[in-house]
Design an enzyme around this catalytic site. Sequence first.
Site, mmCIF file in Angstrom:
data_model
loop_
_atom_site.group_PDB
_atom_site.id
_atom_site.type_symbol
_atom_site.label_atom_id
_atom_site.label_comp_id
_atom_site.label_asym_id
_atom_site.label_seq_id
_atom_site.Cartn_x
_atom_site.Cartn_y
_atom_site.Cartn_z
ATOM 1 N N HIS A 199 64.800 -67.876 15.827
ATOM 2 C CA HIS A 199 65.243 -67.508 14.478
ATOM 3 C C HIS A 199 64.584 -68.504 13.514
ATOM 4 C CE1 HIS A 199 68.271 -65.183 16.511
ATOM 5 N NE2 HIS A 199 68.947 -64.912 15.416
ATOM 6 N N GLU A 202 65.479 -67.217 8.044
ATOM 7 C CA GLU A 202 66.618 -66.358 7.691
ATOM 8 C C GLU A 202 67.235 -66.977 6.438
ATOM 9 O OE1 GLU A 202 69.834 -66.456 10.571
ATOM 10 O OE2 GLU A 202 70.837 -64.700 9.711
HETATM 11 N N1 ADE Z 1 73.886 -66.102 16.040
HETATM 12 C C1 ADE Z 1 74.351 -64.859 15.961
HETATM 13 N N2 ADE Z 1 73.836 -64.244 14.897
HETATM 14 C C2 ADE Z 1 73.000 -65.115 14.289
HETATM 15 C C3 ADE Z 1 72.167 -65.074 13.144
HETATM 16 N N3 ADE Z 1 72.059 -63.993 12.375
HETATM 17 N N4 ADE Z 1 71.488 -66.185 12.809
HETATM 18 C C4 ADE Z 1 71.580 -67.277 13.558
HETATM 19 N N5 ADE Z 1 72.351 -67.374 14.638
HETATM 20 C C5 ADE Z 1 73.062 -66.306 15.004
HETATM 21 ZN ZN ZN Z 2 70.190 -63.230 15.060
#
Ligand code: ADE
Ligand code: ZN
Length: 342
Positions: A199, A202
């Site tokens: 990730h 975000e």
């Molecule tokens: N764990 C579950 N959903 C998540 C997200 N959108 N971003 C980071 N960690 C997560």
């Molecule tokens: Zn995620």
Amino acid sequence: MNNTELETLIKTIPKAELHLHIEGTLEPELMFAIAKRNNISLKYNSIQELKLAYNFHNLQSFLDIYYEGANVLLHERDFYDLTWAYLEKMHNENVLHVEIFFDPQAHTKRGVAFDTVVNGIYKALEDGKRKLGISGYLIMCFLRHLSSESATETLKLSMPFKDKIIGVGLDSSEINNPPSKFKEVFKKAMSYGYLTVAHAGEEGPPEYIWEALNSLNVLRIDHGVRCLEDKTLIDELIKRRIPLTVCPLSNIKLKVFSRLEEHNLKELLSRGLLVTINSDDPAYFGGYINENFLACQKALQLTKEDIYNLAINSFLGSFLSKKEKTHFINKINDVVKISSKH
Ligand code: ADE
Ligand code: ZN
């Protein structure tokens, strides 16, 4: 194509889901049922009361509730039921392949054994293949708010299950937990043959996407929507053909964008990035994969070509073999051919 035809296309076109946290598919009804059979008392007196708490203002406010919900999962059967419920839904949505995240540390820190978690999820994936024809891979995520030592410990625990887990990822609280914190453990994971994703971008800045690419050597970026702030980064993502697993309804619930009409999905696509649509934590964000597609179609006026490209991208961006990708893309072409005859 009119709106009804586009809706039908979305529902019938074969798709893959590449960004899905299995713990994020825990529907309130199942949470209450599992809590009851495990003799766990929840903070909420009813499903309605629980749902009222699903009012998030950022990623952290969601994660607090998400980890709390996951506390009801104790036994192999709980992980099996959770995964099976998701796969049945995907079968009804014409999802033919899934790459599922799980958060082992959210369970091992509560005393639930690593093998309980993996075996429960994996048995459901096997049944999903056999009974529903859905193929599935498992990706183990490290929680980035915990230490790199804890991630390394988790990597060690996964060793006996290497044949059941295709890769490692990185999730949880992004801000102040840059990818570089996990450089060594990702290097080790790759040396064991795990594929890698993370990730990034975000809530965190484009620099975190750079770090995921250059320090962790990831093959995919989860979310990555903030890449548009950095032109050189966009060029790099295109050059390396790095897929972005975008989660539109998640981004709205966690206030990454204020309205779906303002989401940058369409711009990411038009820049030539390999974008996919995913649901992230559908039980908490108000929609599984088709609902994400349908909402985006309405808010962003996705065309037939957009929907087609997004479905193709979902397989291109997957960890399937070249041959399997071709097989699924041929299936998409069959559906699109039929729908254009009408
Ligand atoms: N764990 C579950 N959903 C998540 C997200 N959108 N971003 C980071 N960690 C997560
Ligand atoms: Zn995620």
